[in-house]
Motif scaffolding. Structure first.
Motif, PDB file in Angstrom:
ATOM      1  N   GLY A  93      31.453  33.306  42.404  1.00 41.38           N
ATOM      2  CA  GLY A  93      32.659  33.304  43.222  1.00 41.38           C
ATOM      3  C   GLY A  93      33.887  33.542  42.368  1.00 41.38           C
ATOM      4  N   ALA A  94      34.975  33.914  43.018  1.00 44.26           N
ATOM      5  CA  ALA A  94      36.228  34.175  42.304  1.00 44.26           C
ATOM      6  C   ALA A  94      37.400  33.779  43.181  1.00 44.26           C
ATOM      7  CB  ALA A  94      36.330  35.642  41.924  1.00 44.26           C
ATOM      8  N   ASP A  95      38.470  33.376  42.507  1.00 42.20           N
ATOM      9  CA  ASP A  95      39.733  33.074  43.175  1.00 42.20           C
ATOM     10  C   ASP A  95      40.834  33.670  42.310  1.00 42.20           C
ATOM     11  OD1 ASP A  95      41.676  32.117  44.843  1.00 42.20           O
ATOM     12  OD2 ASP A  95      41.606  30.069  44.062  1.00 42.20           O
ATOM     13  N   VAL A  96      41.446  34.746  42.763  1.00 42.86           N
ATOM     14  CA  VAL A  96      42.466  35.456  41.992  1.00 42.86           C
ATOM     15  C   VAL A  96      43.731  35.519  42.830  1.00 42.86           C
ATOM     16  CG1 VAL A  96      43.055  37.636  40.863  1.00 42.86           C
ATOM     17  CG2 VAL A  96      40.679  36.872  40.896  1.00 42.86           C
ATOM     18  N   ARG A  97      44.834  35.091  42.232  1.00 43.73           N
ATOM     19  CA  ARG A  97      46.151  35.175  42.878  1.00 43.73           C
ATOM     20  C   ARG A  97      47.114  35.765  41.866  1.00 43.73           C
ATOM     21  NH1 ARG A  97      46.738  31.931  47.475  1.00 43.73           N
ATOM     22  NH2 ARG A  97      48.958  31.837  47.136  1.00 43.73           N
ATOM     23  N   THR A  98      47.836  36.790  42.283  1.00 39.11           N
ATOM     24  CA  THR A  98      48.787  37.416  41.376  1.00 39.11           C
ATOM     25  C   THR A  98      50.149  37.535  42.062  1.00 39.11           C
ATOM     26  OG1 THR A  98      49.185  39.344  39.970  1.00 39.11           O
ATOM     27  CG2 THR A  98      48.108  39.753  42.068  1.00 39.11           C
ATOM     28  N   GLY A 105      58.963  44.130  50.458  1.00 37.93           N
ATOM     29  CA  GLY A 105      59.882  43.504  51.397  1.00 37.93           C
ATOM     30  C   GLY A 105      59.809  41.993  51.325  1.00 37.93           C
ATOM     31  N   GLU A 106      60.556  41.343  52.188  1.00 40.30           N
ATOM     32  CA  GLU A 106      60.604  39.886  52.211  1.00 40.30           C
ATOM     33  C   GLU A 106      59.268  39.312  52.681  1.00 40.30           C
ATOM     34  OE1 GLU A 106      63.050  37.705  51.283  1.00 40.30           O
ATOM     35  OE2 GLU A 106      64.010  39.484  50.459  1.00 40.30           O
ATOM     36  N   GLY A 107      58.893  38.195  52.143  1.00 37.22           N
ATOM     37  CA  GLY A 107      57.699  37.491  52.579  1.00 37.22           C
ATOM     38  C   GLY A 107      56.421  37.935  51.890  1.00 37.22           C
ATOM     39  N   ALA A 108      56.469  38.934  51.031  1.00 37.67           N
ATOM     40  CA  ALA A 108      55.273  39.367  50.310  1.00 37.67           C
ATOM     41  C   ALA A 108      55.477  39.060  48.831  1.00 37.67           C
ATOM     42  CB  ALA A 108      55.025  40.855  50.525  1.00 37.67           C
ATOM     43  N   GLU A 109      55.149  37.829  48.450  1.00 37.68           N
ATOM     44  CA  GLU A 109      55.378  37.414  47.071  1.00 37.68           C
ATOM     45  C   GLU A 109      54.106  37.256  46.263  1.00 37.68           C
ATOM     46  OE1 GLU A 109      57.718  33.906  47.136  1.00 37.68           O
ATOM     47  OE2 GLU A 109      59.409  34.870  48.114  1.00 37.68           O
ATOM     48  N   HIS A 110      52.955  37.265  46.896  1.00 35.93           N
ATOM     49  CA  HIS A 110      51.708  37.161  46.134  1.00 35.93           C
ATOM     50  C   HIS A 110      50.591  37.917  46.842  1.00 35.93           C
ATOM     51  CE1 HIS A 110      50.449  34.086  49.054  1.00 35.93           C
ATOM     52  NE2 HIS A 110      49.222  34.353  48.640  1.00 35.93           N
ATOM     53  N   LEU A 111      49.600  38.259  46.069  1.00 35.76           N
ATOM     54  CA  LEU A 111      48.391  38.889  46.574  1.00 35.76           C
ATOM     55  C   LEU A 111      47.237  38.011  46.108  1.00 35.76           C
ATOM     56  CD1 LEU A 111      47.099  41.412  47.940  1.00 35.76           C
ATOM     57  CD2 LEU A 111      46.916  42.383  45.638  1.00 35.76           C
ATOM     58  N   GLY A 112      46.379  37.610  47.022  1.00 35.20           N
ATOM     59  CA  GLY A 112      45.284  36.708  46.674  1.00 35.20           C
ATOM     60  C   GLY A 112      43.946  37.219  47.169  1.00 35.20           C
ATOM     61  N   LEU A 113      42.931  36.980  46.382  1.00 35.28           N
ATOM     62  CA  LEU A 113      41.562  37.315  46.750  1.00 35.28           C
ATOM     63  C   LEU A 113      40.711  36.073  46.504  1.00 35.28           C
ATOM     64  CD1 LEU A 113      39.311  39.361  47.504  1.00 35.28           C
ATOM     65  CD2 LEU A 113      39.064  39.757  45.054  1.00 35.28           C
ATOM     66  N   THR A 114      40.067  35.617  47.550  1.00 39.20           N
ATOM     67  CA  THR A 114      39.182  34.460  47.450  1.00 39.20           C
ATOM     68  C   THR A 114      37.791  34.904  47.884  1.00 39.20           C
ATOM     69  OG1 THR A 114      41.018  33.027  48.030  1.00 39.20           O
ATOM     70  CG2 THR A 114      38.827  32.088  48.172  1.00 39.20           C
ATOM     71  N   ALA A 115      36.843  34.749  46.993  1.00 40.61           N
ATOM     72  CA  ALA A 115      35.446  35.069  47.292  1.00 40.61           C
ATOM     73  C   ALA A 115      34.605  33.891  46.806  1.00 40.61           C
ATOM     74  CB  ALA A 115      35.023  36.358  46.601  1.00 40.61           C
ATOM     75  N   GLU A 159      18.136  37.671  50.067  1.00 36.77           N
ATOM     76  CA  GLU A 159      18.950  37.280  51.215  1.00 36.77           C
ATOM     77  C   GLU A 159      20.238  36.645  50.733  1.00 36.77           C
ATOM     78  OE1 GLU A 159      16.707  34.514  53.519  1.00 36.77           O
ATOM     79  OE2 GLU A 159      15.560  36.059  54.522  1.00 36.77           O
ATOM     80  N   THR A 160      21.364  37.136  51.219  1.00 39.85           N
ATOM     81  CA  THR A 160      22.660  36.548  50.907  1.00 39.85           C
ATOM     82  C   THR A 160      23.670  36.982  51.969  1.00 39.85           C
ATOM     83  OG1 THR A 160      24.353  36.228  49.219  1.00 39.85           O
ATOM     84  CG2 THR A 160      23.422  38.428  49.408  1.00 39.85           C
ATOM     85  N   VAL A 161      24.740  36.223  52.090  1.00 40.25           N
ATOM     86  CA  VAL A 161      25.835  36.563  53.000  1.00 40.25           C
ATOM     87  C   VAL A 161      27.138  36.345  52.225  1.00 40.25           C
ATOM     88  CG1 VAL A 161      26.951  36.072  55.201  1.00 40.25           C
ATOM     89  CG2 VAL A 161      24.483  35.791  54.966  1.00 40.25           C
ATOM     90  N   PRO A 162      27.604  37.386  51.507  1.00 39.24           N
ATOM     91  CA  PRO A 162      28.856  37.214  50.757  1.00 39.24           C
ATOM     92  C   PRO A 162      30.067  37.267  51.682  1.00 39.24           C
ATOM     93  CG  PRO A 162      27.968  39.406  50.418  1.00 39.24           C
ATOM     94  CD  PRO A 162      26.970  38.659  51.266  1.00 39.24           C
ATOM     95  N   VAL A 163      31.091  36.524  51.320  1.00 36.62           N
ATOM     96  CA  VAL A 163      32.320  36.442  52.108  1.00 36.62           C
ATOM     97  C   VAL A 163      33.498  36.604  51.147  1.00 36.62           C
ATOM     98  CG1 VAL A 163      33.713  34.957  53.583  1.00 36.62           C
ATOM     99  CG2 VAL A 163      31.242  34.878  53.736  1.00 36.62           C
ATOM    100  N   ALA A 164      34.531  37.322  51.576  1.00 40.80           N
ATOM    101  CA  ALA A 164      35.748  37.471  50.775  1.00 40.80           C
ATOM    102  C   ALA A 164      36.956  37.457  51.700  1.00 40.80           C
ATOM    103  CB  ALA A 164      35.713  38.756  49.978  1.00 40.80           C
TER     104      ALA A 164
END
Length: 172
Positions: A93-98, A105-115, A159-164
């Protein structure tokens, strides 16, 4: 106190101490994943810019119960002569926030990916063979009869069910 009483008491206390130690160690062994943080604080302080936060999880593989060869009446060799070995674990798994500059524009201060770590069940391929000799035949003085040889490859399993989750929003 007699020596036999002392020996019995020492054995009981040793057993209690071992059981207590095993109970205390059980939660550490029962973990499904190992967290992996990536420290970037030094880069942020030395360069003076906001760095992404990165963390991950590495799942621990666990072997399962092997269904060994089965003996079947009328066959010279057992079924599943090379058994399938089940393994369970997970995908990392990974958790990345940049942080993002305010280019979008306003309100977009970070990009995050959670898997998060996803469960994974696997089973190795197996082999089942049968020889060209059949069971002993009483009409042929106990000699085995001939038959068509058989070979089968037991298919592997995955068998797996990945989620991101990909998100962009306010805040860091």
């Amino acid at each position: 106190m007699k020596p036999t009483t002392r020996g019995t008491l020492a054995a009981v206390l040793t057993g209690v101490a071992a059981a207590t130690g095993a109970a205390a160690a059980a939660p550490a062994v029962a973990a499904d994943t190992v967290p992996i943080p990536v420290p970037l604080n030094g880069v942020e302080q030395s360069l003076g810019l906001r760095t992404p936060s990165i963390a991950g999880q590495l799942p621990l593989p666990l072997p399962g119960r092997v269904d060994g060869p089965r003996y079947v009446e009328g066959r010279m060799l057992p079924e599943r002569i090379v058994p399938q070995v089940p393994l369970s674990g997970g995908l990392p798994g990974a958790d990345v926030r940049t942080p993002l500059p305010r280019l979008l524009g306003e309100g977009a201060e970070h990009l995050g990916l959670t898997a998060p770590a996803a469960g994974l069940r696997t089973r190795t391929p197996g082999v089942s063979l049968d020889s060209p000799l059949g069971a002993p035949d009483p009409h042929r003085f106990g000699l085995p009869g001939l038959k068509t040889p058989q070979a089968a490859v037991l298919a592997p399993l995955l068998e797996t069910v990945p989620v991101a989750n990909l998100e962009m929003g306010a805040g860091t």
